[in-house]
Design an enzyme around this catalytic site. Structure first.
Site, PDB file in Angstrom:
ATOM      1  N   ASP A  21       0.818  -1.213   0.000  1.00 26.49           N
ATOM      2  CA  ASP A  21       0.000   0.000   0.000  1.00 26.49           C
ATOM      3  C   ASP A  21       0.851   1.261   0.000  1.00 26.49           C
ATOM      4  OD1 ASP A  21      -2.367  -1.465   0.117  1.00 26.49           O
ATOM      5  OD2 ASP A  21      -2.374  -1.482   2.296  1.00 26.49           O
ATOM      6  N   ARG A  22       0.296   2.326  -0.513  1.00 28.30           N
ATOM      7  CA  ARG A  22       0.991   3.611  -0.579  1.00 28.30           C
ATOM      8  C   ARG A  22       1.448   4.068   0.802  1.00 28.30           C
ATOM      9  NH1 ARG A  22      -1.818   9.177  -1.659  1.00 28.30           N
ATOM     10  NH2 ARG A  22      -0.008  10.495  -1.987  1.00 28.30           N
TER      11      ARG A  22
END
Length: 181
Positions: free
Chosen positions: A42-43
Site C-alpha cells: 500500500d501507498r
C-alpha cells in the site's frame, strides 16, 4: 536467468510505474527496464517490494496458493499484551472471513529510517512494535488484523518475503539479485 529487484519502498510511493496524478511511483526510484512488482504494498506502507521480469517467479512470490511467508514490523497504538498477540496467532475474524494463523510477537522498537512524514506522536497514547508473519495476502490485512484486536497500526514496514529481506537496504534504494525460477 530471471531478474529480481529488491526495493525498499518509501512511505507515499505507489507500487506501480505510472500514475495519472502527480503521486510518486516506482519509476521515480527503480531504473530497471522490464521488471514488474510481484505483489503490492500500500501507498501508506513501507519496506520490501520485489520486482521481477519472470512471470512464473512473480506468481510464486505473489500468489497466495504458494503461501510464501511475509514478515511485517508494525508500530501499533497501545501496549500489545499476550492475549492480543494470541488472537493474532490463532487468526482473526475480518469482514472477508477468518485469517490464517500468524506468527506474532512484541519486539523492541527497530532501528529504522525516519519516516517522511513522521508518525504523529501522542503523549497520552502509548505505542509499541510487533512483528507479524503472514502466509496470505489480503488487502490491507495487517492493518485490519491489528485493528481487530484493538491495536491500530501507526506505521507498517514489510521486512521480509520468503528468503528475501531488506537487510541494510536504505529507504528508496534497490538492489538486484540473481535467481533461478
Amino acid at each position: 536467468m530471471a531478474r529480481l529487484v529488491l526495493f525498499n519502498k518509501p512511505y507515499g510511493v505507489l507500487s506501480q510505474f505510472t500514475d495519472d496524478g502527480a503521486r510518486a511511483t516506482l519509476a521515480d526510484f527503480v531504473a530497471v527496464p522490464g521488471v514488474y512488482p510481484a505483489g503490492r504494498l500500500d501507498r501508506d506502507s513501507e519496506g520490501l517490494l520485489l520486482l521481477t521480469d519472470d512471470g512464473r517467479l512473480q506468481a510464486r512470490i505473489a500468489d497466495p496458493r504458494f503461501k510464501l511467508p511475509k514478515t511485517y514490523l508494525a508500530q501499533v497504538e497501545g501496549e500489545a499484551d499476550e492475549a492480543q498477540l494470541e488472537q493474532l496467532r490463532r487468526g482473526v475474524m475480518l469482514k472477508d472471513g477468518m485469517t490464517l494463523p500468524a506468527q506474532a510477537e512484541r519486539i523492541a522498537p527497530p532501528d529504522l529510517w525516519p519516516r517522511d512524514p513522521p508518525v504523529r506522536y501522542r503523549k497520552s497514547v502509548p505505542d509499541c512494535w510487533i512483528r507479524l508473519t503472514l502466509r496470505e495476502g489480503r488487502n490491507r490485512q495487517v492493518r485490519r488484523m491489528t485493528a481487530a484486536v484493538g491495536l491500530p497500526t501507526l506505521r507498517l514496514v514489510r521486512w521480509q518475503i520468503g528468503e528475501w529481506t531488506l537487510d541494510d537496504l536504505p529507504v528508496g534504494a534497490w538492489r538486484e539479485e540473481a535467481v533461478t525460477s
